[in-house]
Motif scaffolding. Sequence first.
Motif, mmCIF file in Angstrom:
data_model
loop_
_atom_site.group_PDB
_atom_site.id
_atom_site.type_symbol
_atom_site.label_atom_id
_atom_site.label_comp_id
_atom_site.label_asym_id
_atom_site.label_seq_id
_atom_site.Cartn_x
_atom_site.Cartn_y
_atom_site.Cartn_z
ATOM 1 N N VAL A 121 0.897 -1.478 -0.172
ATOM 2 C CA VAL A 121 0.173 -0.294 0.508
ATOM 3 C C VAL A 121 0.730 1.167 0.149
ATOM 4 C CG1 VAL A 121 -2.150 1.013 1.389
ATOM 5 C CG2 VAL A 121 -1.750 -1.259 1.258
ATOM 6 N N ARG A 122 0.605 2.046 -0.899
ATOM 7 C CA ARG A 122 1.335 3.240 -0.485
ATOM 8 C C ARG A 122 1.000 4.715 -0.947
ATOM 9 N NH1 ARG A 122 3.352 0.548 -5.411
ATOM 10 N NH2 ARG A 122 5.783 -0.975 -4.878
ATOM 11 N N VAL A 123 1.053 5.407 -0.102
ATOM 12 C CA VAL A 123 0.183 6.683 0.308
ATOM 13 C C VAL A 123 1.194 7.943 0.015
ATOM 14 C CG1 VAL A 123 0.413 6.424 2.595
ATOM 15 C CG2 VAL A 123 -1.240 8.386 2.209
ATOM 16 N N LYS A 124 0.840 9.035 -1.313
ATOM 17 C CA LYS A 124 1.248 10.272 -1.214
ATOM 18 C C LYS A 124 0.893 11.400 -1.054
ATOM 19 C CE LYS A 124 2.100 9.329 -5.689
ATOM 20 N NZ LYS A 124 3.509 8.786 -6.874
ATOM 21 N N GLY A 125 0.851 12.707 -1.155
ATOM 22 C CA GLY A 125 0.385 13.454 -1.126
ATOM 23 C C GLY A 125 1.430 14.691 -1.914
ATOM 24 N N HIS A 126 0.616 15.553 -2.777
ATOM 25 C CA HIS A 126 1.512 17.228 -3.330
ATOM 26 C C HIS A 126 0.525 18.390 -3.372
ATOM 27 C CE1 HIS A 126 -1.040 15.236 -7.052
ATOM 28 N NE2 HIS A 126 -1.047 16.828 -7.629
ATOM 29 N N GLN A 127 0.471 19.296 -3.410
ATOM 30 C CA GLN A 127 0.337 19.978 -3.607
ATOM 31 C C GLN A 127 -0.058 21.002 -4.655
ATOM 32 O OE1 GLN A 127 -0.067 22.338 0.171
ATOM 33 N NE2 GLN A 127 0.040 24.582 -0.551
ATOM 34 N N THR A 128 -1.140 21.292 -4.910
ATOM 35 C CA THR A 128 -1.335 22.633 -6.427
ATOM 36 C C THR A 128 -1.323 24.093 -5.816
ATOM 37 O OG1 THR A 128 -3.795 21.995 -6.725
ATOM 38 C CG2 THR A 128 -2.140 20.774 -7.965
ATOM 39 N N ASP A 129 -1.687 24.741 -7.115
ATOM 40 C CA ASP A 129 -2.375 26.326 -5.723
ATOM 41 C C ASP A 129 -3.385 26.133 -5.470
ATOM 42 O OD1 ASP A 129 -1.232 27.456 -9.507
ATOM 43 O OD2 ASP A 129 0.115 26.469 -7.486
ATOM 44 N N GLY A 130 -4.161 25.452 -5.669
ATOM 45 C CA GLY A 130 -5.846 25.256 -5.283
ATOM 46 C C GLY A 130 -5.894 24.151 -3.905
ATOM 47 N N GLU A 131 -5.637 23.232 -4.067
ATOM 48 C CA GLU A 131 -5.682 22.131 -3.496
ATOM 49 C C GLU A 131 -4.252 21.228 -3.133
ATOM 50 O OE1 GLU A 131 -7.032 19.639 -7.808
ATOM 51 O OE2 GLU A 131 -8.700 20.207 -6.299
ATOM 52 N N VAL A 132 -4.648 20.287 -2.091
ATOM 53 C CA VAL A 132 -3.290 19.109 -2.156
ATOM 54 C C VAL A 132 -4.334 17.531 -2.251
ATOM 55 C CG1 VAL A 132 -2.600 18.009 0.256
ATOM 56 C CG2 VAL A 132 -2.910 20.365 0.570
ATOM 57 N N ILE A 133 -4.390 17.220 -3.490
ATOM 58 C CA ILE A 133 -4.614 15.290 -3.594
ATOM 59 C C ILE A 133 -3.355 14.956 -3.124
ATOM 60 C CG2 ILE A 133 -4.501 14.355 -5.241
ATOM 61 C CD1 ILE A 133 -4.629 17.231 -6.936
ATOM 62 N N TYR A 134 -4.337 13.278 -1.908
ATOM 63 C CA TYR A 134 -3.184 12.496 -1.311
ATOM 64 C C TYR A 134 -4.077 11.288 -2.242
ATOM 65 C CZ TYR A 134 -0.677 13.929 2.380
ATOM 66 O OH TYR A 134 -0.326 14.698 3.499
ATOM 67 N N SER A 135 -3.302 10.006 -2.653
ATOM 68 C CA SER A 135 -3.280 8.931 -3.105
ATOM 69 C C SER A 135 -3.010 8.133 -2.371
ATOM 70 C CB SER A 135 -2.650 8.737 -4.641
ATOM 71 O OG SER A 135 -0.540 8.716 -4.327
ATOM 72 N N HIS A 179 -9.110 4.649 -9.511
ATOM 73 C CA HIS A 179 -9.508 3.973 -11.286
ATOM 74 C C HIS A 179 -8.597 2.833 -10.947
ATOM 75 C CE1 HIS A 179 -8.345 2.465 -14.858
ATOM 76 N NE2 HIS A 179 -7.263 2.355 -15.156
ATOM 77 N N SER A 180 -8.929 1.923 -11.380
ATOM 78 C CA SER A 180 -8.740 0.165 -11.040
ATOM 79 C C SER A 180 -8.913 -0.877 -12.111
ATOM 80 C CB SER A 180 -9.904 -0.265 -9.998
ATOM 81 O OG SER A 180 -9.500 -1.432 -9.518
ATOM 82 N N GLU A 181 -8.284 -1.713 -12.282
ATOM 83 C CA GLU A 181 -8.358 -2.726 -13.410
ATOM 84 C C GLU A 181 -8.479 -4.073 -12.208
ATOM 85 O OE1 GLU A 181 -5.995 -0.187 -16.512
ATOM 86 O OE2 GLU A 181 -5.558 -2.385 -16.828
ATOM 87 N N PRO A 182 -9.124 -5.058 -12.736
ATOM 88 C CA PRO A 182 -8.969 -6.119 -12.113
ATOM 89 C C PRO A 182 -7.716 -7.400 -11.949
ATOM 90 C CG PRO A 182 -10.862 -6.235 -14.118
ATOM 91 C CD PRO A 182 -9.940 -5.303 -13.862
ATOM 92 N N ASN A 183 -7.047 -7.164 -10.928
ATOM 93 C CA ASN A 183 -6.382 -7.929 -10.285
ATOM 94 C C ASN A 183 -5.046 -6.947 -10.545
ATOM 95 O OD1 ASN A 183 -7.533 -10.267 -10.170
ATOM 96 N ND2 ASN A 183 -7.592 -10.641 -12.589
ATOM 97 N N GLN A 184 -5.007 -5.809 -10.951
ATOM 98 C CA GLN A 184 -4.441 -5.023 -11.516
ATOM 99 C C GLN A 184 -4.255 -3.582 -9.765
ATOM 100 O OE1 GLN A 184 -1.414 -5.030 -13.763
ATOM 101 N NE2 GLN A 184 -3.177 -6.920 -13.582
ATOM 102 N N GLY A 185 -4.853 -3.639 -9.171
ATOM 103 C CA GLY A 185 -5.034 -2.858 -8.174
ATOM 104 C C GLY A 185 -5.734 -2.069 -7.423
ATOM 105 N N THR A 186 -5.785 -0.977 -7.216
ATOM 106 C CA THR A 186 -6.451 0.634 -7.118
ATOM 107 C C THR A 186 -5.812 1.173 -6.345
ATOM 108 O OG1 THR A 186 -8.551 -1.112 -6.827
ATOM 109 C CG2 THR A 186 -8.703 1.628 -6.568
ATOM 110 N N VAL A 187 -6.298 2.214 -7.013
ATOM 111 C CA VAL A 187 -5.638 3.837 -6.474
ATOM 112 C C VAL A 187 -6.531 4.709 -6.094
ATOM 113 C CG1 VAL A 187 -5.304 4.484 -9.077
ATOM 114 C CG2 VAL A 187 -4.186 6.122 -6.768
ATOM 115 N N PHE A 188 -6.644 5.198 -5.091
ATOM 116 C CA PHE A 188 -8.294 6.104 -5.032
ATOM 117 C C PHE A 188 -7.025 7.778 -4.471
ATOM 118 C CE2 PHE A 188 -12.154 5.057 -4.095
ATOM 119 C CZ PHE A 188 -11.949 3.686 -4.144
ATOM 120 N N HIS A 189 -7.929 8.678 -5.140
ATOM 121 C CA HIS A 189 -7.323 9.907 -4.710
ATOM 122 C C HIS A 189 -8.345 10.854 -3.990
ATOM 123 C CE1 HIS A 189 -4.337 9.483 -8.129
ATOM 124 N NE2 HIS A 189 -5.174 8.448 -8.843
ATOM 125 N N VAL A 190 -8.425 11.763 -2.797
ATOM 126 C CA VAL A 190 -8.722 12.684 -2.676
ATOM 127 C C VAL A 190 -8.261 14.068 -2.647
ATOM 128 C CG1 VAL A 190 -9.707 10.899 -0.739
ATOM 129 C CG2 VAL A 190 -7.769 12.211 -0.452
#
Length: 746
Positions: free
Chosen positions: A660-674, A727-738
Motif C-alpha cells: 500500500v502506497r500513500v503520498k500527497g502533493h500540493q497544487t495552487d488550490g488543493e492538496v491531493i493524496y493518493s 482508477h482500477s483494473e481487475p487483479n491490477q490493484g486500485t488507486v484512490f485520490h482525495v
Amino acid sequence: MIPESFDLTNCDREPIHILGHIQSHGYLIAIQPDTYSIVHASENISDLVGIPAAGLLGQPIDTLLTATDLPANSLIELLNVTRRNESWESLNPHRMTVNGKSWNLIMHQHQHLVLLEWEPVGDDRNTLINQQLISQALTEVQSSRTLAELLQNTARRVKTIIGFDRVMVYQFNEDWHGRVVAEEKDEHLEPFLGLHYPASDIPRQARELYTINLVRLIADVSSVPSPILSAPDWPVDKPLDLTHSVLRAVSPVHIQYLKNMGVQASMSISLLYRGKLWGLISCHNSTPHFSDFTARQAAKFVSQLLSAALEFRKDKEDQTNLLQYQQTGQQLHEQLLISDDVVRALTKLPVTALDVTDATGAALVFNNKVYRLGQTPDEKAIRALTDWMGTATTESFLETNRLPALYPPAEEFRAVGAGLLAIVLSRELNEYLLWFKPEQVQQVTWAGNPDKPVTVDDDGMRRLSPRTSFAAWTEIVRNTSSPWTEAEISVVVKLREDILQIVTRQANEIRLLNQRLQLAYDELDAFSYTVSHDLRTPLSSIRCYAEILLEEYGEDFTPDAQALFQKVIDSTERMRRLIRHILYYSRMGRTELDTQTINMKQLLEGIREEILVTEKDRSLRIEIGDTPPIVADPTMALQLFTNLLSNAAKYTQLAHEGIVRVKGHQTDGEVIYSVEDNGIGFDMKQAGKMFDLFKRLENARNFEGSGVGLAIVKRIVNRHQGKIWFHSEPNQGTVFHVSFPVTPAD
C-alpha cells in the motif's frame, strides 16, 4: 430463431469434470495420500500392469508395483518427496519403464486424492527440435510488428511443434462468441479464418476448465473411453473429479460436434489476459493424432509467450489512451475552475466534453437546456432518453455499446447513438452529461447457423444438439457500437466529480437537492434513534446471555453447540460494529467542522502502526511518501484515511506481498493524496456503486465488510468541499485520490 422457451442451457449444465471415463490412450489410478491405497482405477489399467482394475481397488499401491518391473520403492519414494515439497508440476512428466515400455507418468493432487496417469512417450528426437522452435518463437514474439503478425506466427509455430492439420487462434468476444483471428493449415483444407462461432459451442463450464487446465488433448474422437471404477466402499455421490486430469474423457455432445466437423483429433491451448480467458489456440486433425506431454508443454510455453505479449501490448495501449484522456480531463477541470460556468467550460471553449472519450457526439442536459456537440440524437430524443434514465437506473453512470437493447426507442437514432456513456449530475433536476458512439454495422460470417437444432428426448425434454452443418452463414449485426474502454470510463468518473464540485459551490443554497438532503437527514435522525435505542440494548442482551451460557454450561455442550454459541457472539459483534458505522454516518452530516492544519505524517504513521498490528500474520508493506499538511477536521480526516488504508490493506490479502502506497502533493488550490494498492482491483464498469451505502462490488463479497466505509469517506470529502476519484483494473490493484481545498471549508 429458437424460441426462448426451449432449453438452451443444457450444455452449460453438463458435468464435464466428472464424466467417469478417461481417454483410451492412457491409464489412471487415484490413491489416498495417507495410506497409498488405490480407490479409483481406469478399467483398462490391466493392459498396463496385467491385473484387472477390480483386483487393484482397495489394495495398497505395492500391489500395482509388484505386477510390473518397477523397483518396489521407486514410485513410493517419488510420491513421498513430491508430497513433502508440493512440487507436482516440477516432476511432470516422470519418465518410467513399465514391463519393458517407456511411459510418461503425470501426477497431481486434488480433493484429497493423488492422481497418477500414464501416457505413451513420443519420439525423443523431437525434444531438441521443440527447444529450438521455442527459441525461435521467443524471437518472433519480440520482433512481430503487429498483433495479426504475432498471432499468425504463433499459429505456425504451434503447428510445427504438434503436427496437427490445422491450428487456429480463436478470440472470444464480450458475449463469449468467438472468431478465428489467425490460422495455419494444410493446403488442401478450406480456410476458417474470419469465421465466427457462437458462445454455445464452448459452454460456460468448459471455459472455466480452460482457465484451470491450459492444455486439452483429444487424441482419437472415435476411440472408446475407459470407465473409471471405484473401490466398493467409495461413496456413490462422490465421483472422481477430473478437473486437472490430462486424460479426462470428452463430453458426448462435444464428440458429436467434432465428428460433425470431420475432426478426429483436437487440442486446445488457453490464451489468458490478466488471468481471464482471452481466447484459444485450437488445433484440429482429420485423423487420430497423439502429441505427448513434452510436445504439449512446448506448445503451452509458446501460448504463454503469446499471452504475455498480448498483456504487454494491451497494457501499453491502455496506458497511452488513459494518459491522453487524463490530460484532456485535466484541461476541462482547469476550464471549470477558471470560468465557474459549467456550460461554457464543457461546451464553448477549445477543449470540450467531447474530447475526453472516443465518442463522436456528446450532450449536456443542464438547467433544463440541452447542449449538443458533434453527432448526436435530436433534442427531443435526448430529453426522452434522460427521462428514461431517471427511472431505469439508480447508479451514477451508465455505459453500454448496445443502447437499443436496453432502451428500444434508441433504434431510431442508432446511426449516431448505438453506444451510450452517461454520468448523472442530478437525477432530481434531470441533469446529465452524455456521450454517443455510432452504430457499427457488421457482417458476421458464422461457421454454420449459430442457432443449434432442438431435439426432443424420450422423456419429452427439449434440448439442443450439436450443429451438423458448418457451411458459412452470414448475418448482419446492427444496433451495436464499438465498446467503451476502461480508460474512457475512468476519466468520465473523475470529470463527474469535477463538475459536481463546481455545481455544489454555485448552488449550495438554492438547488432542489438540498431540500431532499434535508428530508434525508430528518429520516436518518429517526433511523439513528431507532438503531441506538431499539437495537443496541437487545443486541447487548443477546451477547451477554450467550456468553453466560457458554461460560457456565459450555463444558456440557457438544463441540457443535459450542461453535454455534460462538457464532452468535461473533455475529452480535459484527452487528455492533455495523451499528456504530451507521450512527457515525448519520451524525457526520450535522457535526460542525473543527478545521485545523493537520500533520499528515504523524496521522498516517499512526494509522499504519494500527493496521500492521492487526495484519501481523501476513506480509504487508505500507509506504508513506510526501505528506503535505491539509486543512480539515482532525477526527474526520483520521476516519477518512483509516478507511482508505484499511480497505487497501484488506484487498491485498490474496497478494504474495501486500503493498500500500500513500503520498500527497500540493497544487495552487488543493492538496491531493493518493492511496494505491496491489490488491484484487475491480471493473471500472461497476464504478457507479462505489460510494452507495451498503453496496459492495461483486469481487469483494468474499472479504469481510459492511458497505459503509466508502460511503463515510465520500461524505467526509463532501463536507470539506473536496473531491474523490479512483482508477482500477481487475487483479491490477486500485488507486484512490482525495483532494482538499487549500482554503479551509466554511
